[in-house]
Scaffold this motif. Structure first.
Motif: not given
Length: 323
Positions: A278-289, A297-303, A306-311
């Motif tokens: 998922v892209q940084q800055g999106i709603l957590a509810a969107e990541a849940l979907k 059960s898990g994923l990375f947040v990218v810029d 496509h570089r990971p900025v969080g998990a």
């Protein structure tokens, strides 16, 4: 009364109240338009008042209005006669509820409202009542009979008043273009607020707590990285820092089923490519979907590169109250 049919009684009550609510459809006329116009033009607050059961319904209507973009509060008519009239200003609009339309405590306030020039909207069961005749608009919510078999306890009449209040609130909500984000700002402490306002940036694990390895890393060392970071996954990045794969607890189980030697295998052999992100800055509810749709059960947040900025994982969403 061992032979009493409780379910039959409940069905009768529900059917009577259903029919009473349905009858409101035929009563939506120019009075409803006038009420909505006055409420939309209000530059102050909407003041709701009512005695007894009508007062309880009025409190709910005020709360619904306030949470859907129409600033409102409830004033007890008895207290209004003893000082709380000072809470009502010339910029306000008053909504008064009374099934009879002649409730003494509310009728007492009518001359004062007239003197202030405050528009009055009445919700009554009697269109010929004092309140109805004094109002800019009267919303008729009368019923032929209460659900109470004695025709005494306010039941059907309070239901119709409540539904009419909801109709007002939703009409105003739609007219204002009230959004889900606006709604969330009125409910920041609840689950709705968290689902609508919380961003992945607020809950993701970043920097030192983010599990990452290179494609040349052995599976054994990748598992050690997963254990150290405790997120149940690790990302695999290339020389430019772009995410090229992921390895999770689920991947480990599938790897063991394939009889791969985890002591000699490399992470590049077993990682999942083209993984969900998922892209940084999106709603957590969107990541849940994304996680629910992908059954992960898990994923990375990218810029954008496509570089990971969080998990983050499902436990993070649970702790944040998004799930």
């Amino acid at each position: 009364m061992p032979d009493f049919n409780y379910i039959a009684s409940a069905r009768r009550t529900i059917e009577m109240e259903r029919d009473a609510v349905h009858s409101l459809l035929e009563r939506l006329d120019h009075h409803f338009d006038a009420a909505c116009t006055a409420l939309m033009a209000c530059t102050g607050r909407v003041v709701v008042t009512g005695m007894g059961k009508s007062g309880h319904v009025g409190k709910k209507i005020a709360a619904t209005l306030a949470s859907t973009g129409t600033p409102a509060f409830f004033v007890h008519p008895g207290e209004a006669s003893h000082g709380d009239m000072g809470m009502i200003t010339r910029q306000d609009v008053v909504i008064a509820l009374s099934n009879s339309g002649n409730t003494a405590e509310v009728v007492t306030l009518l001359p004062l409202l007239k003197r202030l020039g405050v528009p009055l909207i009445s919700i009554t069961g009697n269109p010929d009542s004092i309140m109805a005749r004094s109002a800019l608009a009267n919303l008729h919510t009368g019923v032929e009979q209460e659900a109470c078999p004695l025709n005494l306890a306010p039941t059907s009449s309070t239901t119709t008043a409540l539904v009419m209040g909801d109709a007002l609130a939703i009409a105003l909500l739609e007219a204002r273009g009230f959004s889900a984000e606006d709604f969330a700002f009125s409910h920041p402490g609840g689950t709705l607020g968290r689902r609508l306002l919380l961003l992945v940036d607020d809950i993701m694990h970043g920097e030192a707590s983010m599990p990452l390895v290179s494609p040349s890393t052995s599976l054994r060392d990748a598992l050690l990285e997963m254990t150290r970071k405790g997120l149940g996954l690790t990302g695999i990045t290339d020389e430019e820092g772009r995410l090229v794969g992921i390895f999770t607890d689920g991947d480990l189980r599938r790897t063991l089923d394939q009889s791969i030697d985890i002591r000699t295998a490399g992470i590049a052999e077993v990682m999942t490519r083209n993984c969900k992100t998922v892209q940084q800055g999106i709603l957590a509810a969107e990541a849940l979907k994304v996680m629910e749709d992908g059954k992960i059960s898990g994923l990375f947040v990218v810029d954008e590169q496509h570089r990971p900025v969080g998990a983050l994982n499902m436990h993070d969403l649970l702790r944040a109250g998004v799930v």
